[in-house]
Every structure is written in structure tokens, then in C-alpha cells.
Design a protein around this motif. Sequence first.
Motif, PDB file in Angstrom:
ATOM      1  N   LEU A   9       0.835  -1.200   0.000  1.00  0.00           N
ATOM      2  CA  LEU A   9       0.000   0.000   0.000  1.00  0.00           C
ATOM      3  C   LEU A   9       0.873   1.254   0.000  1.00  0.00           C
ATOM      4  O   LEU A   9       0.550   2.231  -0.678  1.00  0.00           O
ATOM      5  N   GLY A  10       1.985   1.240   0.746  1.00  0.00           N
ATOM      6  CA  GLY A  10       2.850   2.412   0.797  1.00  0.00           C
ATOM      7  C   GLY A  10       3.363   2.790  -0.571  1.00  0.00           C
ATOM      8  O   GLY A  10       3.259   3.946  -1.000  1.00  0.00           O
ATOM      9  N   ILE A  11       3.871   1.803  -1.315  1.00  0.00           N
ATOM     10  CA  ILE A  11       4.433   2.105  -2.638  1.00  0.00           C
ATOM     11  C   ILE A  11       3.320   2.554  -3.581  1.00  0.00           C
ATOM     12  O   ILE A  11       3.485   3.478  -4.379  1.00  0.00           O
ATOM     13  N   MET A  12       2.128   1.935  -3.440  1.00  0.00           N
ATOM     14  CA  MET A  12       1.008   2.346  -4.301  1.00  0.00           C
ATOM     15  C   MET A  12       0.618   3.800  -4.031  1.00  0.00           C
ATOM     16  O   MET A  12       0.377   4.562  -4.966  1.00  0.00           O
ATOM     17  N   LEU A  13       0.566   4.178  -2.751  1.00  0.00           N
ATOM     18  CA  LEU A  13       0.154   5.546  -2.409  1.00  0.00           C
ATOM     19  C   LEU A  13       1.167   6.562  -2.932  1.00  0.00           C
ATOM     20  O   LEU A  13       0.790   7.574  -3.530  1.00  0.00           O
ATOM     21  N   VAL A  14       2.471   6.298  -2.714  1.00  0.00           N
ATOM     22  CA  VAL A  14       3.485   7.242  -3.181  1.00  0.00           C
ATOM     23  C   VAL A  14       3.396   7.406  -4.694  1.00  0.00           C
ATOM     24  O   VAL A  14       3.431   8.529  -5.227  1.00  0.00           O
ATOM     25  N   ILE A  15       3.239   6.285  -5.411  1.00  0.00           N
ATOM     26  CA  ILE A  15       3.211   6.372  -6.869  1.00  0.00           C
ATOM     27  C   ILE A  15       1.945   7.080  -7.336  1.00  0.00           C
ATOM     28  O   ILE A  15       1.977   7.852  -8.294  1.00  0.00           O
ATOM     29  N   THR A  16       0.808   6.854  -6.642  1.00  0.00           N
ATOM     30  CA  THR A  16      -0.406   7.590  -7.000  1.00  0.00           C
ATOM     31  C   THR A  16      -0.189   9.091  -6.839  1.00  0.00           C
ATOM     32  O   THR A  16      -0.615   9.896  -7.679  1.00  0.00           O
ATOM     33  N   GLY A  17       0.502   9.468  -5.761  1.00  0.00           N
ATOM     34  CA  GLY A  17       0.823  10.879  -5.566  1.00  0.00           C
ATOM     35  C   GLY A  17       1.663  11.422  -6.704  1.00  0.00           C
ATOM     36  O   GLY A  17       1.401  12.507  -7.228  1.00  0.00           O
ATOM     37  N   LEU A  18       2.662  10.655  -7.129  1.00  0.00           N
ATOM     38  CA  LEU A  18       3.522  11.101  -8.232  1.00  0.00           C
ATOM     39  C   LEU A  18       2.723  11.208  -9.532  1.00  0.00           C
ATOM     40  O   LEU A  18       2.957  12.119 -10.336  1.00  0.00           O
ATOM     41  N   ILE A  19       1.762  10.263  -9.742  1.00  0.00           N
ATOM     42  CA  ILE A  19       0.942  10.328 -10.954  1.00  0.00           C
ATOM     43  C   ILE A  19       0.138  11.623 -10.969  1.00  0.00           C
ATOM     44  O   ILE A  19       0.038  12.306 -11.985  1.00  0.00           O
ATOM     45  N   ILE A  20      -0.438  11.993  -9.808  1.00  0.00           N
ATOM     46  CA  ILE A  20      -1.206  13.239  -9.746  1.00  0.00           C
ATOM     47  C   ILE A  20      -0.297  14.429 -10.016  1.00  0.00           C
ATOM     48  O   ILE A  20      -0.664  15.386 -10.701  1.00  0.00           O
ATOM     49  N   ASN A  21       0.944  14.348  -9.539  1.00  0.00           N
ATOM     50  CA  ASN A  21       1.899  15.427  -9.769  1.00  0.00           C
ATOM     51  C   ASN A  21       2.247  15.553 -11.247  1.00  0.00           C
ATOM     52  O   ASN A  21       2.427  16.658 -11.765  1.00  0.00           O
ATOM     53  N   GLN A  22       2.323  14.410 -11.952  1.00  0.00           N
ATOM     54  CA  GLN A  22       2.746  14.422 -13.358  1.00  0.00           C
ATOM     55  C   GLN A  22       1.612  14.755 -14.315  1.00  0.00           C
ATOM     56  O   GLN A  22       1.856  15.176 -15.434  1.00  0.00           O
ATOM     57  N   GLY A  23       0.352  14.530 -13.899  1.00  0.00           N
ATOM     58  CA  GLY A  23      -0.752  14.729 -14.820  1.00  0.00           C
ATOM     59  C   GLY A  23      -0.814  13.586 -15.818  1.00  0.00           C
ATOM     60  O   GLY A  23      -0.200  12.542 -15.624  1.00  0.00           O
ATOM     61  N   ILE A  24      -1.582  13.798 -16.917  1.00  0.00           N
ATOM     62  CA  ILE A  24      -1.726  12.734 -17.912  1.00  0.00           C
ATOM     63  C   ILE A  24      -0.560  12.809 -18.881  1.00  0.00           C
ATOM     64  O   ILE A  24      -0.473  13.737 -19.680  1.00  0.00           O
ATOM     65  N   SER A  25       0.362  11.828 -18.790  1.00  0.00           N
ATOM     66  CA  SER A  25       1.526  11.839 -19.675  1.00  0.00           C
ATOM     67  C   SER A  25       2.083  10.433 -19.781  1.00  0.00           C
ATOM     68  O   SER A  25       1.555   9.500 -19.167  1.00  0.00           O
ATOM     69  N   VAL A  26       3.146  10.284 -20.579  1.00  0.00           N
ATOM     70  CA  VAL A  26       3.762   8.960 -20.728  1.00  0.00           C
ATOM     71  C   VAL A  26       4.307   8.486 -19.382  1.00  0.00           C
ATOM     72  O   VAL A  26       4.200   7.319 -19.029  1.00  0.00           O
ATOM     73  N   ASN A  27       4.871   9.427 -18.615  1.00  0.00           N
ATOM     74  CA  ASN A  27       5.429   9.067 -17.313  1.00  0.00           C
ATOM     75  C   ASN A  27       4.382   8.443 -16.407  1.00  0.00           C
ATOM     76  O   ASN A  27       4.658   7.471 -15.704  1.00  0.00           O
ATOM     77  N   SER A  28       3.164   9.005 -16.406  1.00  0.00           N
ATOM     78  CA  SER A  28       2.113   8.466 -15.543  1.00  0.00           C
ATOM     79  C   SER A  28       1.801   7.031 -15.918  1.00  0.00           C
ATOM     80  O   SER A  28       1.625   6.174 -15.054  1.00  0.00           O
ATOM     81  N   ALA A  29       1.751   6.764 -17.241  1.00  0.00           N
ATOM     82  CA  ALA A  29       1.463   5.401 -17.689  1.00  0.00           C
ATOM     83  C   ALA A  29       2.547   4.449 -17.215  1.00  0.00           C
ATOM     84  O   ALA A  29       2.261   3.340 -16.748  1.00  0.00           O
ATOM     85  N   LYS A  30       3.811   4.903 -17.306  1.00  0.00           N
ATOM     86  CA  LYS A  30       4.904   4.039 -16.852  1.00  0.00           C
ATOM     87  C   LYS A  30       4.807   3.787 -15.352  1.00  0.00           C
ATOM     88  O   LYS A  30       5.055   2.687 -14.878  1.00  0.00           O
ATOM     89  N   LEU A  31       4.415   4.845 -14.604  1.00  0.00           N
ATOM     90  CA  LEU A  31       4.261   4.669 -13.159  1.00  0.00           C
ATOM     91  C   LEU A  31       3.168   3.650 -12.854  1.00  0.00           C
ATOM     92  O   LEU A  31       3.294   2.835 -11.937  1.00  0.00           O
TER      93      LEU A  31
END
Lengths: 147, 97, 198, 115
Positions: D48-70
Amino acid sequence: MTTDFENPIVSLVSRVLSPFIMLFALYVIFHGHYSPGGGFQGGTMLAAAILLVRLSSGSEVAQLQLKRGVGTILGSFGVLIYFGTGFLCLLLGGKFLDYELLARILPVSKVMAHNWGILFVEIGVGIAVMGLLVAIYDDLLEGDPDA
Amino acid sequence: MGNYFIYLSVVLSIIIFVPLYRVLAGPTICDRILGAGAIATKTMVLILVIGLVFNRLDMFIDITLAYAVLNFIGTIAIAKYLDILGFKKEKRGYKKK
Amino acid sequence: MKQIFFLNSITKFILLFGFWLLLSGHYDVQHISMGLFSSLFVILFNLKLRKHYFYREKLDEARAKLEDVQPYRIRIGRLLYYLPWLVWQIVVASFQVAKVVLHPKMPIDPALMRFKTGLPNTEARVILGNSITLTPGTITVQIEDDEFLVHALMDASQSGILDGSLPTEVAKLYEKKPGQVLRKEDIKISKSNKGAEV
Amino acid sequence: MDLQHLLNLLTIILTAAGAFFLLVGSVGLLRLPDFYTRTHATGKADTLGIMLVITGLIINQGISVNSAKLLIIVAFVGLTNPTATNALARAAYHLRLKPWFKKDKQKKSEKKEKE
């Protein structure tokens, strides 16, 4: 013999993941000049994908993916690609691995020839690393009934 | 926002040291490997956050993926070795009976 | 059977190519052709392995023949419902673990449970095994044929298995109306090292 | 309070919660009594910890290739973490590692009191 040790969870998950890891390895090889990585790292990941199947499903079943003797041959073949590219440049009148001279045979510009030359070398290194790592694993396990 | 991620990476790198105790002290070999896996998970997060700090997230994501793959394969390899060790012990025990 | 295998290969190819497109940020002719080549290479490399039937799958096949039914296939629509449900379960699980770990007295009461399920194939059993590991307070220790060995952290965390909600949810991924997946008489719980068949 | 501020706040909350769960997983690894109970700490809280951090990073990145990779990383970790946990637990079970039980512990303490 392998059925005794078979763990269905690990075996199935690795079989599902192995192709994706392999594709990721090929991505690392082909995109060597945009992101970190290149031939060596990609070759290691390719070997990792193959070893994952060997570990989880047993050495006997994994022969279906890559046969035992093939590792060494692939290793030599990779080195051959690497040196072939280098010597081709020598034959064309340049230095060893002087990629731009490849433009004389390939129907592309000098910059693109440089690009393609690096790609060939990285593919060669990747194949060599993969083949030799798998060969080392197989040689270490030779004659082990539990493998 | 930039500062926040630096603080977060500092906090994460402190958290990494907590499971290290289990790796050093763990009574059995399985405990040590479990601790090593926990360290690997935290390192993945740390790599991602550092990527955001350096503004090269695309590059660091590839590193994270490679790290995750190698961590998984390493754990599976050690687990299989221990598994076979256990099976062999068991068979020896039965023979003695 | 051959047709199904061919269709599966095509789906796998599309999946792999989509994965490539996600990974590679460069969308020009050179990189996309590299992607097509790589996906094809991976498919061909794994072709023989995918044709191979593993030990457990042979058993499943034999049972399917005995009961005279078609081999089960996973239902994608149900999976889209199942995954968010599982994520919610993970959130609940982590809060429970956090509560237990941070509690000064640590109110744990571990137990080992053995039970049998009537799941149709190995895939379903693996999904159930991993789901058990992710859901509150339980961890799959071993799967032998149909028998699951599960370690539970607290009494409260056994409820998801005892009332059969999790196995039924997994069985619904394969059949619309599954029969009784779990029988209560089959569940054995041991809370002591003495007298256990460990 | 515009949208960007809200997204930043969400990122901070999610990543901080993720770091908290990673800490809980580590503390659980230290405090719990035996191997099987420790697997509970890493198998769930860490995922859950890793999922939450990555979800936060996805919100920070917006809709982009990086988010898909995350998202790919989330899927990968969600699949491999329980698998590795199970492989280790199975190995420990075959190595005959005895699980810790509350009753056994109580009996031992009663014996000590009698002595």
C-alpha cells in the motif's frame, strides 16, 4: 522430480511476466541513446527473464524456451556481430568502429549510419551477455537432479 | 513543492535504515531475506522521488523497473534454494525414523 | 483448440505492442518498427513454452474432461469489478496491520488454517492465493492441488475466508453462478504447535 | 485556492501517507514476534505504501507517458510483492520454521510461574 518443488503461484506468475520482462530488456537495448542502459544492461535483463522461467518451472521444461547448448553459441555470435561491425569499418578504410563509414554500404546519411552502427554493436553486446549468462547458469547446474 | 520532495527523500532514506536491523539481527535466514526485500521496496520509492527532484523522472522510472525485476528474481532464486534445502532435510529425517 | 491458441497469441501480441508503445516515448517509423519486431520476437521465442502443459494444468484438463465441461476462461468484465474491490481490501488490510503494529500491546493471535476449495483451474487458485496475501491479516503459505494453507494474524482477519466471500468472489471471475466453493466442515484451524501435523 | 494548489496538496497528502505506511511496515518488521507474522507487515503495508506514493507522483505528473509508466510499476509491484512473500513463506514452512502462537506462549509463562 520438479513437480515436488513446484510452486503454482511462482510458476504461473513468472510465466506471465517473463515475456514482458523480455520486451522491457529489448526496449533498454534499442533505446540505449535516449535513456540509461544499452547492450550490457539489456542483455542482463534478457538473461534475467530466461533465468526466471528456468528457476520457476525447472530446467527440463525451460529447455523449450532456450536449449542448453545454445547459450555458448549465442555468446560467440554476439561477439561476432560486434567485431564484424568494427572490422567492416576497418575494411571500408577507417578506424575500428568508425561508424560513419558505414554510410558507404547502407543507403542512409552519415548521421543515420552512426545511429545504425551503434545499434548493431549494442545488439551484439546484448546477445553475447544474454547467451553467456544463461550458459554459466546451465553449466553450474550440470548434473544436478533438483535443478 | 520542490523542497517538499527533498524532505521526503530524506525521510525515506532514514526509513530505509529501520529494516536493516532485521537484516543484521534476524534469527533465521528467512527473516534476513524478508528485511532485504523490505529495503528494496523502499529503495524503489526513493529512486522515484529522487528522479522527481532531479526533474528526470522518465530516466529514473526505467531504473526503478529494472530494479524491481532484479529484486523479484533474486528473492525467487533464494526462496527456491531454501525450499529445496527444506525438502532434502525432510527426506533425511524420514530415513532416520 | 488450435484456433484458441492462435487468438491468444494475437491478443498477447497486441498486449506486448501496447506495452512497448507505453515504454517508448518516441513515436516515429524507426522506433515503432523496432517495437513490432521485438513483440514478434518475444512471441516466437515463447511459443513452445506456451504450448506446453504444466503438471497442474494437466490435472485440471483431466478433471474438466471427467466433469465434461468446457475449459474455463477468465471474464474481463468481472475483472474490472474485482480489481478495485481488491485495492479497497488492500487499503483496509494495511490499516488493520498499522493498528496492530502501532498498538502498545500488539493484540495478535496467529492461527494456521487449512481448507479446500472447488475452484476450476490453477489460474483461479493462483489469483485466490495472491488475493489472500493482499487482503486483511492473511498470507498464503502453500497451495497443494486444491488445499490451501493460510496463516492468519488475528481472529477478526479469518472472517473473509470463513464466510467464503473471497473464494466466491474469485470463482465468479470464471463462472456466472458458481456452486458452493468452500465448505465450512473442511476448514481446519490450529492455534498450537502441539498436536498439529506441521 | 486554484486547481494547481489542490493537486499539490493531494500529492503531498498521498506521498506522506505512503511514507507513513512504509514506516509502519518497517516497524512491524521489528516488533512482530516471528517470521510468519513479519511477512504480514511487509506483504501488505509496503504494497500500500508504494502504491500511495506512486499515486501521488501520478497526480503530480498529470496525464503523460510518465504516468502510464508509473502505473506499470504499480501493476508490477502489486503482482510480484505477494508472489515473493508467498515464495519465502513456503520456503520457511518447508524449512520447518515453527510459527509463534499465543497459547504456546501463555503455557510457557505459566510453567515459569509454577517454577
